[in-house]
Design a protein around this motif. Sequence first.
Motif, PDB file in Angstrom:
ATOM      1  N   PHE A 256     -23.906  -2.177 -37.412  1.00 45.96           N
ATOM      2  CA  PHE A 256     -23.815  -0.731 -37.226  1.00 45.96           C
ATOM      3  C   PHE A 256     -24.722  -0.378 -36.060  1.00 45.96           C
ATOM      4  CE2 PHE A 256     -25.565   3.568 -38.311  1.00 45.96           C
ATOM      5  CZ  PHE A 256     -24.421   4.284 -37.963  1.00 45.96           C
ATOM      6  N   CYS A 257     -24.143   0.183 -35.002  1.00 44.63           N
ATOM      7  CA  CYS A 257     -24.845   0.409 -33.740  1.00 44.63           C
ATOM      8  C   CYS A 257     -24.766   1.878 -33.338  1.00 44.63           C
ATOM      9  CB  CYS A 257     -24.217  -0.462 -32.650  1.00 44.63           C
ATOM     10  SG  CYS A 257     -24.716  -0.088 -30.951  1.00 44.63           S
TER      11      CYS A 257
ATOM     12  N   ASP B 125     -20.943   3.106 -33.936  1.00 42.36           N
ATOM     13  CA  ASP B 125     -19.808   2.225 -34.181  1.00 42.36           C
ATOM     14  C   ASP B 125     -20.202   1.130 -35.163  1.00 42.36           C
ATOM     15  OD1 ASP B 125     -17.652   2.941 -31.966  1.00 42.36           O
ATOM     16  OD2 ASP B 125     -19.613   2.953 -30.973  1.00 42.36           O
ATOM     17  N   VAL B 126     -19.204   0.629 -35.877  1.00 43.24           N
ATOM     18  CA  VAL B 126     -19.332  -0.594 -36.655  1.00 43.24           C
ATOM     19  C   VAL B 126     -18.554  -1.666 -35.908  1.00 43.24           C
ATOM     20  CG1 VAL B 126     -18.718  -1.769 -38.799  1.00 43.24           C
ATOM     21  CG2 VAL B 126     -19.668   0.544 -38.873  1.00 43.24           C
ATOM     22  N   ILE B 127     -19.210  -2.802 -35.629  1.00 39.19           N
ATOM     23  CA  ILE B 127     -18.628  -3.841 -34.787  1.00 39.19           C
ATOM     24  C   ILE B 127     -18.796  -5.186 -35.480  1.00 39.19           C
ATOM     25  CG2 ILE B 127     -18.665  -4.899 -32.472  1.00 39.19           C
ATOM     26  CD1 ILE B 127     -20.501  -2.201 -31.902  1.00 39.19           C
TER      27      ILE B 127
ATOM     28  N   VAL C 147     -21.101   1.893 -44.650  1.00 34.10           N
ATOM     29  CA  VAL C 147     -21.020   2.857 -43.550  1.00 34.10           C
ATOM     30  C   VAL C 147     -19.783   2.564 -42.716  1.00 34.10           C
ATOM     31  CG1 VAL C 147     -22.499   1.397 -42.080  1.00 34.10           C
ATOM     32  CG2 VAL C 147     -22.271   3.844 -41.566  1.00 34.10           C
ATOM     33  N   GLY C 148     -19.163   3.617 -42.229  1.00 30.71           N
ATOM     34  CA  GLY C 148     -18.018   3.490 -41.329  1.00 30.71           C
ATOM     35  C   GLY C 148     -17.999   4.666 -40.368  1.00 30.71           C
ATOM     36  N   ALA C 149     -17.508   4.422 -39.154  1.00 30.27           N
ATOM     37  CA  ALA C 149     -17.464   5.469 -38.141  1.00 30.27           C
ATOM     38  C   ALA C 149     -16.020   5.763 -37.754  1.00 30.27           C
ATOM     39  CB  ALA C 149     -18.252   5.052 -36.903  1.00 30.27           C
ATOM     40  N   ASN C 150     -15.737   7.022 -37.462  1.00 25.53           N
ATOM     41  CA  ASN C 150     -14.427   7.374 -36.943  1.00 25.53           C
ATOM     42  C   ASN C 150     -14.178   6.649 -35.623  1.00 25.53           C
ATOM     43  OD1 ASN C 150     -14.220   9.081 -39.118  1.00 25.53           O
ATOM     44  ND2 ASN C 150     -13.784  10.930 -37.915  1.00 25.53           N
ATOM     45  N   PRO C 151     -12.916   6.443 -35.242  1.00 23.74           N
ATOM     46  CA  PRO C 151     -12.627   5.715 -33.999  1.00 23.74           C
ATOM     47  C   PRO C 151     -13.275   6.302 -32.752  1.00 23.74           C
ATOM     48  CG  PRO C 151     -10.658   5.831 -35.351  1.00 23.74           C
ATOM     49  CD  PRO C 151     -11.690   6.701 -36.023  1.00 23.74           C
TER      50      PRO C 151
ATOM     51  N   GLY D  60     -10.429   7.202 -43.537  1.00 27.51           N
ATOM     52  CA  GLY D  60      -9.674   7.031 -42.297  1.00 27.51           C
ATOM     53  C   GLY D  60     -10.398   6.289 -41.199  1.00 27.51           C
ATOM     54  N   VAL D  61     -11.323   5.385 -41.560  1.00 26.69           N
ATOM     55  CA  VAL D  61     -12.018   4.624 -40.524  1.00 26.69           C
ATOM     56  C   VAL D  61     -11.366   3.246 -40.375  1.00 26.69           C
ATOM     57  CG1 VAL D  61     -14.167   5.826 -41.008  1.00 26.69           C
ATOM     58  CG2 VAL D  61     -13.759   3.604 -42.048  1.00 26.69           C
ATOM     59  N   ARG D  62     -11.445   2.686 -39.184  1.00 21.78           N
ATOM     60  CA  ARG D  62     -10.834   1.380 -38.914  1.00 21.78           C
ATOM     61  C   ARG D  62     -11.830   0.224 -39.029  1.00 21.78           C
ATOM     62  NH1 ARG D  62      -5.900   1.124 -37.310  1.00 21.78           N
ATOM     63  NH2 ARG D  62      -6.224  -0.924 -36.317  1.00 21.78           N
ATOM     64  N   ASP D  63     -13.129   0.557 -39.045  1.00 19.78           N
ATOM     65  CA  ASP D  63     -14.164  -0.466 -39.171  1.00 19.78           C
ATOM     66  C   ASP D  63     -15.267   0.074 -40.069  1.00 19.78           C
ATOM     67  OD1 ASP D  63     -13.436  -2.683 -37.066  1.00 19.78           O
ATOM     68  OD2 ASP D  63     -13.121  -0.761 -36.063  1.00 19.78           O
ATOM     69  N   ALA D  64     -15.590  -0.675 -41.105  1.00 18.07           N
ATOM     70  CA  ALA D  64     -16.618  -0.250 -42.050  1.00 18.07           C
ATOM     71  C   ALA D  64     -17.424  -1.462 -42.491  1.00 18.07           C
ATOM     72  CB  ALA D  64     -16.008   0.456 -43.254  1.00 18.07           C
TER      73      ALA D  64
END
Length: 241
Positions: free
Chosen positions: A114-115, A122-124, A169-173, A201-205
């Motif tokens: 999580f950055c 973002d979550v990467i 945790v997750g971030a919106n795109p 609705g997040v793509r990365d969590a």
Amino acid sequence: MIRVLAALICALWAWAAAACETVEHRERVFTVCTADLARHDVSLHLWGADGAPLGNFQRLDAELGASITFAMNAGMYHQDRRPVGLYIEDGAQHAPIVTRAGPGNFGLLPNGVFCVTQGRADVIEARAFAAAPRPCRHATQSGPMLVIDGALHPRFIADSPYLKRRNGVGANPDGRRVHFAISEEAVSFHEMGTLFRDVLGVRDALFLDGSVSRLYVPGVGRADGGRRMGPILAITEKADG
């Protein structure tokens, strides 16, 4: 004057509560708190002014010097509360990224980072981050990933019997809104992942922890206690907001 003060107190409680809501998903109850980076700062904190780990929300509140909207434990740590993986606080890296598989949830690859950078979060996936690092002001590594580019972690099982209280945790795109979720009862990784993907609705969590899942929302009197924490995520109102 008394009526004005009462109205102000009610408004403050409503403002604090607005950041968090109760969400039911698959007959499980979660609390979801959302940071809007247009009005909130997201930061990581581990050590106090005395150089010792903060360990709890009360010390964080006393030392931060800013009004906390909400706070949450921020990932896995060793017995001395040093982070297990990558940890960046206020631009300084204190622990390196770990990309190898290993025991426990952290080593259940893919794990992630999580950055928080300037104006977004973002979550990467960790190996993608290691290949192309970002200029994170704050970063914490944990694992496993819950959602990777819209897909659930491949090791998750829909009817898994392994249930724990968990948070993630997750971030919106667009990186402008960040959702922090904590289960109010024992849940599976699959249930946690589908909450982020299908409801938020997040793509990365990213999963943060299951043995230590804590939430602090001072505006509504919530301050989860328990064993001492390692890194803590704090969401505060921007000074110029």
